[in-house]
Design a protein around this motif. Structure first.
Motif, PDB file in Angstrom:
ATOM      1  N   ILE A  29      -5.670   2.347   8.009  1.00  0.00           N
ATOM      2  CA  ILE A  29      -5.956   2.310   9.435  1.00  0.00           C
ATOM      3  C   ILE A  29      -4.756   2.840  10.226  1.00  0.00           C
ATOM      4  CG2 ILE A  29      -6.563   0.820  11.389  1.00  0.00           C
ATOM      5  CD1 ILE A  29      -8.726   0.964   9.196  1.00  0.00           C
ATOM      6  N   ARG A  30      -5.054   3.655  11.218  1.00  0.00           N
ATOM      7  CA  ARG A  30      -4.035   4.146  12.164  1.00  0.00           C
ATOM      8  C   ARG A  30      -4.650   4.043  13.554  1.00  0.00           C
ATOM      9  NH1 ARG A  30      -1.117  10.115  12.487  1.00  0.00           N
ATOM     10  NH2 ARG A  30       0.408   9.477  14.043  1.00  0.00           N
ATOM     11  N   GLY A  31      -4.290   2.984  14.273  1.00  0.00           N
ATOM     12  CA  GLY A  31      -4.892   2.748  15.591  1.00  0.00           C
ATOM     13  C   GLY A  31      -6.370   2.440  15.438  1.00  0.00           C
ATOM     14  N   GLU A  56      -0.147  -2.426 -13.753  1.00  0.00           N
ATOM     15  CA  GLU A  56       0.172  -2.075 -12.370  1.00  0.00           C
ATOM     16  C   GLU A  56      -0.395  -3.127 -11.413  1.00  0.00           C
ATOM     17  OE1 GLU A  56       0.061   2.036  -9.766  1.00  0.00           O
ATOM     18  OE2 GLU A  56      -1.638   1.632 -11.084  1.00  0.00           O
ATOM     19  N   GLN A  57       0.370  -3.471 -10.412  1.00  0.00           N
ATOM     20  CA  GLN A  57      -0.112  -4.376  -9.371  1.00  0.00           C
ATOM     21  C   GLN A  57      -1.189  -3.655  -8.555  1.00  0.00           C
ATOM     22  OE1 GLN A  57       0.515  -7.539  -8.857  1.00  0.00           O
ATOM     23  NE2 GLN A  57       2.082  -7.730 -10.423  1.00  0.00           N
ATOM     24  N   PRO A  58      -2.301  -4.324  -8.232  1.00  0.00           N
ATOM     25  CA  PRO A  58      -3.387  -3.646  -7.520  1.00  0.00           C
ATOM     26  C   PRO A  58      -2.986  -2.991  -6.197  1.00  0.00           C
ATOM     27  CG  PRO A  58      -4.177  -5.695  -8.444  1.00  0.00           C
ATOM     28  CD  PRO A  58      -2.681  -5.682  -8.645  1.00  0.00           C
ATOM     29  N   ALA A  59      -2.230  -3.675  -5.350  1.00  0.00           N
ATOM     30  CA  ALA A  59      -1.840  -3.067  -4.069  1.00  0.00           C
ATOM     31  C   ALA A  59      -0.932  -1.857  -4.297  1.00  0.00           C
ATOM     32  CB  ALA A  59      -1.156  -4.092  -3.172  1.00  0.00           C
ATOM     33  N   ASP A  60      -0.090  -1.906  -5.326  1.00  0.00           N
ATOM     34  CA  ASP A  60       0.751  -0.752  -5.661  1.00  0.00           C
ATOM     35  C   ASP A  60      -0.110   0.419  -6.114  1.00  0.00           C
ATOM     36  OD1 ASP A  60       2.971  -2.315  -5.086  1.00  0.00           O
ATOM     37  OD2 ASP A  60       3.442  -2.717  -7.197  1.00  0.00           O
ATOM     38  N   ALA A  61      -1.153   0.120  -6.887  1.00  0.00           N
ATOM     39  CA  ALA A  61      -2.073   1.169  -7.338  1.00  0.00           C
ATOM     40  C   ALA A  61      -2.748   1.831  -6.138  1.00  0.00           C
ATOM     41  CB  ALA A  61      -3.120   0.588  -8.284  1.00  0.00           C
ATOM     42  N   ALA A  62      -3.185   1.019  -5.181  1.00  0.00           N
ATOM     43  CA  ALA A  62      -3.850   1.568  -3.997  1.00  0.00           C
ATOM     44  C   ALA A  62      -2.894   2.449  -3.189  1.00  0.00           C
ATOM     45  CB  ALA A  62      -4.406   0.432  -3.143  1.00  0.00           C
ATOM     46  N   ALA A  63      -1.654   1.998  -3.017  1.00  0.00           N
ATOM     47  CA  ALA A  63      -0.662   2.797  -2.283  1.00  0.00           C
ATOM     48  C   ALA A  63      -0.382   4.110  -3.019  1.00  0.00           C
ATOM     49  CB  ALA A  63       0.626   2.004  -2.101  1.00  0.00           C
ATOM     50  N   ARG A  64      -0.283   4.040  -4.337  1.00  0.00           N
ATOM     51  CA  ARG A  64      -0.056   5.247  -5.149  1.00  0.00           C
ATOM     52  C   ARG A  64      -1.212   6.224  -4.976  1.00  0.00           C
ATOM     53  NH1 ARG A  64      -2.482   6.249  -9.593  1.00  0.00           N
ATOM     54  NH2 ARG A  64      -2.884   4.075 -10.181  1.00  0.00           N
ATOM     55  N   GLU A  65      -2.445   5.712  -5.038  1.00  0.00           N
ATOM     56  CA  GLU A  65      -3.619   6.574  -4.893  1.00  0.00           C
ATOM     57  C   GLU A  65      -3.657   7.247  -3.519  1.00  0.00           C
ATOM     58  OE1 GLU A  65      -5.792   7.582  -7.076  1.00  0.00           O
ATOM     59  OE2 GLU A  65      -5.488   6.183  -8.744  1.00  0.00           O
ATOM     60  N   VAL A  66      -3.318   6.503  -2.470  1.00  0.00           N
ATOM     61  CA  VAL A  66      -3.301   7.075  -1.122  1.00  0.00           C
ATOM     62  C   VAL A  66      -2.311   8.234  -1.057  1.00  0.00           C
ATOM     63  CG1 VAL A  66      -2.685   6.636   1.301  1.00  0.00           C
ATOM     64  CG2 VAL A  66      -4.092   4.985   0.046  1.00  0.00           C
ATOM     65  N   GLY A  71      -1.437  12.470   0.540  1.00  0.00           N
ATOM     66  CA  GLY A  71      -0.097  12.724   1.055  1.00  0.00           C
ATOM     67  C   GLY A  71       0.352  11.728   2.113  1.00  0.00           C
ATOM     68  N   ILE A  72      -0.397  10.653   2.296  1.00  0.00           N
ATOM     69  CA  ILE A  72      -0.087   9.638   3.308  1.00  0.00           C
ATOM     70  C   ILE A  72       0.684   8.486   2.672  1.00  0.00           C
ATOM     71  CG2 ILE A  72      -1.142   7.847   4.794  1.00  0.00           C
ATOM     72  CD1 ILE A  72      -1.396  10.633   5.988  1.00  0.00           C
ATOM     73  N   VAL A  73       1.719   8.019   3.360  1.00  0.00           N
ATOM     74  CA  VAL A  73       2.427   6.809   2.962  1.00  0.00           C
ATOM     75  C   VAL A  73       1.846   5.669   3.792  1.00  0.00           C
ATOM     76  CG1 VAL A  73       4.656   5.623   2.880  1.00  0.00           C
ATOM     77  CG2 VAL A  73       4.519   8.078   2.384  1.00  0.00           C
ATOM     78  N   ALA A  74       1.374   4.632   3.099  1.00  0.00           N
ATOM     79  CA  ALA A  74       0.753   3.496   3.779  1.00  0.00           C
ATOM     80  C   ALA A  74       1.212   2.210   3.100  1.00  0.00           C
ATOM     81  CB  ALA A  74      -0.764   3.621   3.726  1.00  0.00           C
ATOM     82  N   VAL A  75       1.182   1.126   3.860  1.00  0.00           N
ATOM     83  CA  VAL A  75       1.605  -0.171   3.327  1.00  0.00           C
ATOM     84  C   VAL A  75       0.432  -1.162   3.374  1.00  0.00           C
ATOM     85  CG1 VAL A  75       4.053   0.124   3.878  1.00  0.00           C
ATOM     86  CG2 VAL A  75       2.530  -0.864   5.568  1.00  0.00           C
ATOM     87  N   PRO A  76       0.294  -1.961   2.310  1.00  0.00           N
ATOM     88  CA  PRO A  76      -0.813  -2.916   2.282  1.00  0.00           C
ATOM     89  C   PRO A  76      -0.597  -4.042   3.280  1.00  0.00           C
ATOM     90  CG  PRO A  76       0.600  -3.231   0.372  1.00  0.00           C
ATOM     91  CD  PRO A  76       1.122  -2.036   1.102  1.00  0.00           C
ATOM     92  N   GLU A  77      -1.699  -4.438   3.936  1.00  0.00           N
ATOM     93  CA  GLU A  77      -1.653  -5.558   4.872  1.00  0.00           C
ATOM     94  C   GLU A  77      -2.364  -6.783   4.310  1.00  0.00           C
ATOM     95  OE1 GLU A  77      -1.251  -3.621   9.221  1.00  0.00           O
ATOM     96  OE2 GLU A  77      -3.300  -3.746   8.453  1.00  0.00           O
ATOM     97  N   ARG A  78      -3.487  -6.568   3.631  1.00  0.00           N
ATOM     98  CA  ARG A  78      -4.196  -7.714   3.062  1.00  0.00           C
ATOM     99  C   ARG A  78      -5.291  -7.246   2.113  1.00  0.00           C
ATOM    100  NH1 ARG A  78      -9.249  -8.864   5.303  1.00  0.00           N
ATOM    101  NH2 ARG A  78      -9.751  -7.680   7.159  1.00  0.00           N
ATOM    102  N   LEU A  79      -5.661  -8.153   1.225  1.00  0.00           N
ATOM    103  CA  LEU A  79      -6.839  -7.957   0.385  1.00  0.00           C
ATOM    104  C   LEU A  79      -8.045  -8.296   1.250  1.00  0.00           C
ATOM    105  CD1 LEU A  79      -8.125  -7.478  -2.425  1.00  0.00           C
ATOM    106  CD2 LEU A  79      -7.814  -9.931  -2.848  1.00  0.00           C
ATOM    107  N   TRP A 107      -1.086   2.831   8.151  1.00  0.00           N
ATOM    108  CA  TRP A 107      -0.423   4.119   8.037  1.00  0.00           C
ATOM    109  C   TRP A 107       1.051   3.965   8.369  1.00  0.00           C
ATOM    110  CZ3 TRP A 107       2.153   6.765  11.943  1.00  0.00           C
ATOM    111  CH2 TRP A 107       2.527   8.079  11.640  1.00  0.00           C
ATOM    112  N   GLN A 108       1.894   4.645   7.590  1.00  0.00           N
ATOM    113  CA  GLN A 108       3.319   4.653   7.889  1.00  0.00           C
ATOM    114  C   GLN A 108       3.830   6.040   8.222  1.00  0.00           C
ATOM    115  OE1 GLN A 108       5.906   2.738   4.996  1.00  0.00           O
ATOM    116  NE2 GLN A 108       6.553   1.356   6.605  1.00  0.00           N
ATOM    117  N   SER A 109       3.411   7.035   7.427  1.00  0.00           N
ATOM    118  CA  SER A 109       3.854   8.402   7.693  1.00  0.00           C
ATOM    119  C   SER A 109       2.965   9.395   6.955  1.00  0.00           C
ATOM    120  CB  SER A 109       5.322   8.597   7.280  1.00  0.00           C
ATOM    121  OG  SER A 109       5.459   8.467   5.873  1.00  0.00           O
TER     122      SER A 109
END
Length: 163
Positions: A29-31, A56-66, A71-79, A107-109
């Motif tokens: 999500i971005r805005g 692999e930790q699930p949230a890490d897997a999701a961030a890696r896939e993104v 090409g987006i860097v994003a951080v997990p907020e919640r399951l 979204w981070q960058s």
């Protein structure tokens, strides 16, 4: 890479028989917008999805896939949701089914782009004007953007009732 090496190794042993896998869906999500990718294999718009590697930790897997897919860097907020997908039969005959963990990400960058060949496009869409998507994918996105802090659990009786 579309199919992880550990799955290719398993397929050498079991052929195309059903394979139970752990997967992730990352709803970034971005805005008031959500990141979507247009899959190269079927042309459908979806949130970013992928397979969790062994250990692999699930949230890490999701961030890696993104990052790998858009090409987006994003951080997990919640399951946001835990569910089992319908069985899938791939074009080559391989059968799979997924325990899918849906995460809300912030979204981070980065600027969306099809980064690894699994997608033909990646872009931000207004949450109130999404392209056509499966009911299942719409439910994943809705769970992630809801104000509910607890993860939704989709019981098998709910799946049967909606079938």
């Amino acid at each position: 890479m579309a199919t992880p090496d550990f799955i290719l190794a398993l397929r050498k042993k079991i052929g195309s028989d059903p394979l139970w896998l752990s997967g992730v869906t990352a709803v970034v999500i971005r805005g008031d917008r959500v990141l979507l990718a247009k899959r190269a294999d079927n042309g459908k718009w979806t949130a970013v999805t992928g397979i969790i590697d062994p250990g692999e930790q699930p949230a890490d897997a999701a961030a890696r896939e993104v990052l790998e897919e858009t090409g987006i860097v994003a951080v997990p907020e919640r399951l946001a949701m835990v569910h089992v997908t319908e069985p899938v039969v791939h074009d080559n005959g391989d059968q799979t089914q997924y325990l899918d963990l849906v995460f809300r990400f912030a979204w981070q960058s980065g600027v969306p782009r099809p980064a690894d060949g699994e997608n033909t496009a990646a872009d931000w869409f207004p949450l109130n004007d999404l392209p056509p998507m499966s009911d299942d994918m719409c439910k994943r996105i809705a769970a992630a953007v809801s104000d509910e802090q607890a993860a939704q659990y989709i019981a098998s009786t709910e799946l049967a009732a909606n079938a």
